[in-house]
Design an enzyme around this catalytic site. Sequence first.
Site, PDB file in Angstrom:
ATOM      1  N   PHE A 140       0.933  -1.188  -0.002  1.00 15.60           N
ATOM      2  CA  PHE A 140      -0.157   0.042  -0.039  1.00 15.60           C
ATOM      3  C   PHE A 140       0.954   1.141  -0.049  1.00 15.60           C
ATOM      4  O   PHE A 140       1.878   1.276   0.794  1.00 15.60           O
ATOM      5  CB  PHE A 140      -0.950   0.042   1.360  1.00 15.60           C
ATOM      6  N   ASP A 219       1.629  -5.184   8.417  1.00 14.28           N
ATOM      7  CA  ASP A 219       0.478  -4.609   8.205  1.00 14.28           C
ATOM      8  C   ASP A 219      -0.634  -5.391   8.027  1.00 14.28           C
ATOM      9  O   ASP A 219      -0.982  -6.178   7.184  1.00 14.28           O
ATOM     10  CB  ASP A 219       0.587  -3.483   7.018  1.00 14.28           C
ATOM     11  N   TYR A 244     -10.931   1.240  10.677  1.00 16.08           N
ATOM     12  CA  TYR A 244     -12.134   1.628  10.259  1.00 16.08           C
ATOM     13  C   TYR A 244     -12.462   0.542   8.937  1.00 16.08           C
ATOM     14  O   TYR A 244     -13.449   0.733   8.269  1.00 16.08           O
ATOM     15  CB  TYR A 244     -11.886   2.982   9.458  1.00 16.08           C
ATOM     16  N   LYS A 245     -11.587  -0.693   8.826  1.00 16.89           N
ATOM     17  CA  LYS A 245     -12.100  -1.433   7.634  1.00 16.89           C
ATOM     18  C   LYS A 245     -12.770  -2.540   8.421  1.00 16.89           C
ATOM     19  O   LYS A 245     -14.037  -2.407   8.639  1.00 16.89           O
ATOM     20  CB  LYS A 245     -10.593  -1.757   7.064  1.00 16.89           C
ATOM     21  N   ARG A 393     -12.815  -4.376  -6.865  1.00 15.82           N
ATOM     22  CA  ARG A 393     -12.759  -5.240  -5.552  1.00 15.82           C
ATOM     23  C   ARG A 393     -13.744  -5.196  -4.674  1.00 15.82           C
ATOM     24  O   ARG A 393     -14.682  -4.497  -4.609  1.00 15.82           O
ATOM     25  CB  ARG A 393     -11.599  -4.193  -4.844  1.00 15.82           C
TER      26      ARG A 393
HETATM   27  C1  LIG Z   1      -6.096   1.207   4.797  1.00 14.39           C
HETATM   28  C2  LIG Z   1      -4.559   0.974   4.815  1.00 14.39           C
HETATM   29  C3  LIG Z   1      -3.969   1.934   5.350  1.00 14.39           C
HETATM   30  C4  LIG Z   1      -4.462   3.285   5.909  1.00 14.39           C
HETATM   31  O1  LIG Z   1      -3.422   3.982   6.722  1.00 14.39           O
HETATM   32  P1  LIG Z   1      -4.053   5.229   7.301  1.00 14.39           P
HETATM   33  O2  LIG Z   1      -2.832   6.129   7.770  1.00 14.39           O
HETATM   34  O3  LIG Z   1      -4.903   4.771   8.412  1.00 14.39           O
HETATM   35  O4  LIG Z   1      -4.974   6.108   6.573  1.00 14.39           O
HETATM   36  C5  LIG Z   1      -2.356   1.756   5.552  1.00 14.39           C
HETATM   37  N1  LIG Z   1      -1.955   0.715   5.068  1.00 14.39           N
HETATM   38  C6  LIG Z   1      -2.582  -0.486   4.371  1.00 14.39           C
HETATM   39  C7  LIG Z   1      -2.018  -1.696   3.922  1.00 14.39           C
HETATM   40  C8  LIG Z   1      -4.052  -0.164   4.414  1.00 14.39           C
HETATM   41  O5  LIG Z   1      -4.922  -1.191   3.859  1.00 14.39           O
END
Ligand SMILES: *Cc1c(COP(=O)(O)O)cnc(C)c1O
Length: 434
Positions: A140, A219, A244-245, A393
């Site tokens: 990500f 992560d 939040y997921k 997705r």
């Molecule tokens: C959703 C997600 C994030 C989100 O990061 P924020 O700093 O909370 O916005 C980071 N890494 C991954 C792999 C994600 O899926």
Amino acid sequence: MSLADDSVPVSRADLEALDADDPLAPVRDRFDLPRATSYFDGNSLGPLPRSVRRRVESLVDEQWRRDLVSAWNVHGWIDLPRRVGSRIAPLVGARPEDVVVCDSVSVNLFKLMSAGLGILRSRAGARSAPRRIVVQAEHFPTDVYLAEGLAELARVAGGEVELFRLPMDDLLDDPASALAPHRGAVVSLGHVDFRTGRILPMEEVTAAIHDAGGLALWDLSHSAGALEVELAGCGVDLAVGCGYKFLNGGPGAPSFLYVAPEHQEEARTPLPGWLGHAAPFAFEPTYEPADGVRRFVCGTPPVLSLAALDAALDAWEGVDLAAVRAKSQTMGDAFLALAEAHLAPHGVEVACPRDAAHRGSQVSLRHPEGYEAVQALIERDVVGDFRAPDILRFGLAPLYQRHVEVWDAVAALAEVLASGAHREERFRRRGMVT
Ligand SMILES: *Cc1c(COP(=O)(O)O)cnc(C)c1O
């Protein structure tokens, strides 16, 4: 899995039968979902658990309004980072005291990469070992940007951090050889790839990182609340995850972080804020880290967001993660079987692993007009999302989804692609958030 496999449910009636016997079916009532919507985007923003509204209302109306500043003690606001962390811990295979909730995933990645470099430095002792971070090449973007940011900060301060991007396929093929050139690194990986849903085997890869003298930073944004995670069991050193997921904590919910017990004494945060101090209200002139993971709290906790996440975790009461995983795999297998039969003729390709054991809680498909197709689906009350350049997705969230929604989603997508409905001009306009 193949289409010929009789165990894969592929008719709408098969899926209805699974819903009729679904042990998780009653959990759906814990969520306040728009009635007609099939929601396949819980891996981007989880829906509203009913418990959250009550909790936020009482926090605002009773605690904040009436008790004002005394609420920090009276209602335990100050303990929320630890308390909410201890509730997330069993979902990721950690002891309650090893998880804390604070800041965003991005900020926590920065803190833990820096802490990991510090641990490796002191392990190297007098020998001046190079500072190294390895990030998964397809990670990500924020996970990569923060690693670059840390390397840049080191440069500004006159030091050096080597940063290497390691392709996921190399890690999957042979973790030991992939890591051999990068000894003694903080290795930052995604457990479930956000585009393809591919799972990296945590135990095997963590062991390979340790054999190469490194520390593993995972992560869990796409795995916490979606599949069984065993941080302690896999010997993971450091981890972050998203609130939040799949944990449904609400927009911008804070993130959680984990530090293995054996590293907690040594781990230092690069953002030593007053609320990570051993005695914040002593207002001492010098920083003294709090015991354990609490030192990673930086400033004042976002109480409204933490309370929402805390209440959202009520939805997990009595829920068996193995049942969640099993339902997610069945839904995913059915989705792929149906996609093969009804979407492949319209040029849709499968972009996630077909084997459920290697797939996280999502189905990823590929189509050159994926963005427009997803917009047309949303208008038909089937909400998925699009990830550039061409991935459609569909997140699978067994706490509140029904099996039959899989059938309806594939049918709607087949109808859109067959009719060309997605080619209408209005589906081409892109918002900032996709
Ligand atoms: C959703 C997600 C994030 C989100 O990061 P924020 O700093 O909370 O916005 C980071 N890494 C991954 C792999 C994600 O899926």
